[in-house]
Motif scaffolding. Sequence first.
Motif, mmCIF file in Angstrom:
data_model
loop_
_atom_site.group_PDB
_atom_site.id
_atom_site.type_symbol
_atom_site.label_atom_id
_atom_site.label_comp_id
_atom_site.label_asym_id
_atom_site.label_seq_id
_atom_site.Cartn_x
_atom_site.Cartn_y
_atom_site.Cartn_z
ATOM 1 N N SER A 197 0.841 -1.187 0.000
ATOM 2 C CA SER A 197 0.000 0.000 0.000
ATOM 3 C C SER A 197 0.882 1.245 0.000
ATOM 4 O O SER A 197 1.891 1.288 0.698
ATOM 5 N N GLY A 198 0.529 2.220 -0.813
ATOM 6 C CA GLY A 198 1.296 3.461 -0.867
ATOM 7 C C GLY A 198 2.482 3.410 -1.814
ATOM 8 O O GLY A 198 3.225 4.392 -1.942
ATOM 9 N N SER A 199 2.650 2.289 -2.531
ATOM 10 C CA SER A 199 3.824 2.183 -3.408
ATOM 11 C C SER A 199 3.645 2.939 -4.725
ATOM 12 O O SER A 199 4.602 3.109 -5.482
ATOM 13 N N GLY A 200 2.418 3.365 -5.026
ATOM 14 C CA GLY A 200 2.210 4.186 -6.222
ATOM 15 C C GLY A 200 1.430 3.507 -7.330
ATOM 16 O O GLY A 200 1.304 4.049 -8.433
ATOM 17 N N LYS A 201 0.833 2.350 -7.039
ATOM 18 C CA LYS A 201 0.134 1.592 -8.080
ATOM 19 C C LYS A 201 -1.047 2.389 -8.648
ATOM 20 O O LYS A 201 -1.200 2.508 -9.864
ATOM 21 N N SER A 202 -1.883 2.930 -7.749
ATOM 22 C CA SER A 202 -3.048 3.693 -8.228
ATOM 23 C C SER A 202 -2.599 4.922 -9.005
ATOM 24 O O SER A 202 -3.226 5.297 -10.007
ATOM 25 N N THR A 203 -1.533 5.547 -8.549
ATOM 26 C CA THR A 203 -1.065 6.763 -9.229
ATOM 27 C C THR A 203 -0.583 6.436 -10.644
ATOM 28 O O THR A 203 -0.797 7.221 -11.570
ATOM 29 N N VAL A 204 0.026 5.265 -10.817
ATOM 30 C CA VAL A 204 0.414 4.851 -12.180
ATOM 31 C C VAL A 204 -0.838 4.686 -13.030
ATOM 32 O O VAL A 204 -0.926 5.250 -14.135
HETATM 33 N N1 LIG Z 1 -4.096 13.089 -4.099
HETATM 34 C C1 LIG Z 1 -3.027 12.839 -3.332
HETATM 35 N N2 LIG Z 1 -2.478 13.803 -2.560
HETATM 36 C C2 LIG Z 1 -1.395 13.560 -1.801
HETATM 37 N N3 LIG Z 1 -0.758 12.381 -1.755
HETATM 38 C C3 LIG Z 1 -1.264 11.374 -2.488
HETATM 39 C C4 LIG Z 1 -2.418 11.548 -3.299
HETATM 40 N N4 LIG Z 1 -2.687 10.376 -3.933
HETATM 41 C C5 LIG Z 1 -1.736 9.511 -3.512
HETATM 42 N N5 LIG Z 1 -0.892 10.102 -2.652
HETATM 43 C C6 LIG Z 1 0.278 9.482 -2.032
HETATM 44 O O1 LIG Z 1 1.042 8.881 -3.053
HETATM 45 C C7 LIG Z 1 1.602 7.668 -2.623
HETATM 46 C C8 LIG Z 1 1.177 6.569 -3.580
HETATM 47 O O2 LIG Z 1 -0.211 6.395 -3.467
HETATM 48 P P1 LIG Z 1 -1.025 5.343 -4.340
HETATM 49 O O3 LIG Z 1 -0.673 5.511 -5.763
HETATM 50 O O4 LIG Z 1 -2.454 5.506 -3.955
HETATM 51 O O5 LIG Z 1 -0.451 3.968 -3.798
HETATM 52 P P2 LIG Z 1 -1.048 2.497 -3.895
HETATM 53 O O6 LIG Z 1 -2.153 2.510 -4.892
HETATM 54 O O7 LIG Z 1 0.107 1.644 -4.285
HETATM 55 O O8 LIG Z 1 -1.538 2.171 -2.499
HETATM 56 C C9 LIG Z 1 1.127 7.449 -1.198
HETATM 57 O O9 LIG Z 1 2.128 7.903 -0.335
HETATM 58 C C10 LIG Z 1 -0.100 8.320 -1.111
HETATM 59 O O10 LIG Z 1 -0.294 8.781 0.206
#
Ligand SMILES: Nc1ncnc2c1ncn2[C@@H]1O[C@H](COP(=O)(O)OP(=O)(O)O)[C@@H](O)[C@H]1O
Length: 315
Positions: A104-111
Amino acid sequence: MNTLDPGPLGDPAPGTPVPAEKGVLIGDEERAEALAAPAAPAGRRARRDGAEASAQPGVATTGDPSQPVVRIRGLRKSFGDLEVLHGIDLDVHAGEHVVLFGPSGSGKSTVLRSINLLEEPNSGSVCVDGVEYGPGLPGEEPAKRGKPIELRRKVGMVFQQFNLFPHLTALENVALPLRSVKGMKADDASRKAAESLRQVGLLQRAAHYPGQLSGGQQQRVAIARALSQDPKVMLFDEPTSALDPELVGEVLRVMHELAEAGMTMVVVTHELGFAREIGDLNVFMDAGVVVETGSSELFDHPTDPRCQDFMRAVR
Ligand SMILES: Nc1ncnc2c1ncn2[C@@H]1O[C@H](COP(=O)(O)OP(=O)(O)O)[C@@H](O)[C@H]1O
Ligand SMILES: [Mg+2]
């Protein structure tokens, strides 16, 4: 989206059969089944063979099989001062199923969210179907970038939360974006929506409202909604994480069928058994970088200590 009119289907009482096409009532399962095109044969996975993939009805693939459908280079993303993606490279070929996994928090959703510009990358190339949508690598800004609206027509996304409109039936939830995003006529949108609901095995629930459907069924409607746009690639962000355990299987089954039919897919999931079954390319992410990639071998014999630790923790 602010166009919430229920459209020509009106606003029927929950459970009321709704005409999806002249002379056909959804709810009359036998006749309604006839309305949709025959199912795509559950053939061998198309993998990287674009020609084979594009031969599958209902499955959109890139025109040029030698080009990846999605090509990401040097993707960086910061939130404020915090850089959360530190330069991601990823290729997704036509018919290929890529699994992203990691803590969790590794950036998967952001990719995933960067692939359809729900997040605007700080830098990097995001090429979808041969068109550049990203800001480019430092010093290599693209002369021309495609429009986000075009990109969203090419990329279907399914989220953990289903995001269905509660006051619209399953059919209307699928048909609405066909009208508002694709500009389809009401009749055509209803027909297409019914076809997509059939693909996820929910044609007989077309007239039901989200509140009358289980979580698994609601997620299948959300999949149908994405599918109905004939996307080049489907992105799934932990699609089963919000579901009760007994409902996970039906959603994974639908995703499995899509994969078998040759849909190009990027899936973030903790269901590693499922990942092992469908993942042509498995990508382990940690702390904003791609740490290790591989075939299903990766699950049995990870080489990087971070991946080894993760696998031990989830077993
Ligand atoms: N809108 C946002 N604002 C600030 N930080 C964010 C936001 N979205 C994600 N993050 C941060 O970016 C990092 C990666 O998040 P995310 O891509 O959601 O990870 P995963 O899907 O692997 O759990 C985390 O540290 C999360 O807290
Ligand atoms: Mg996530």
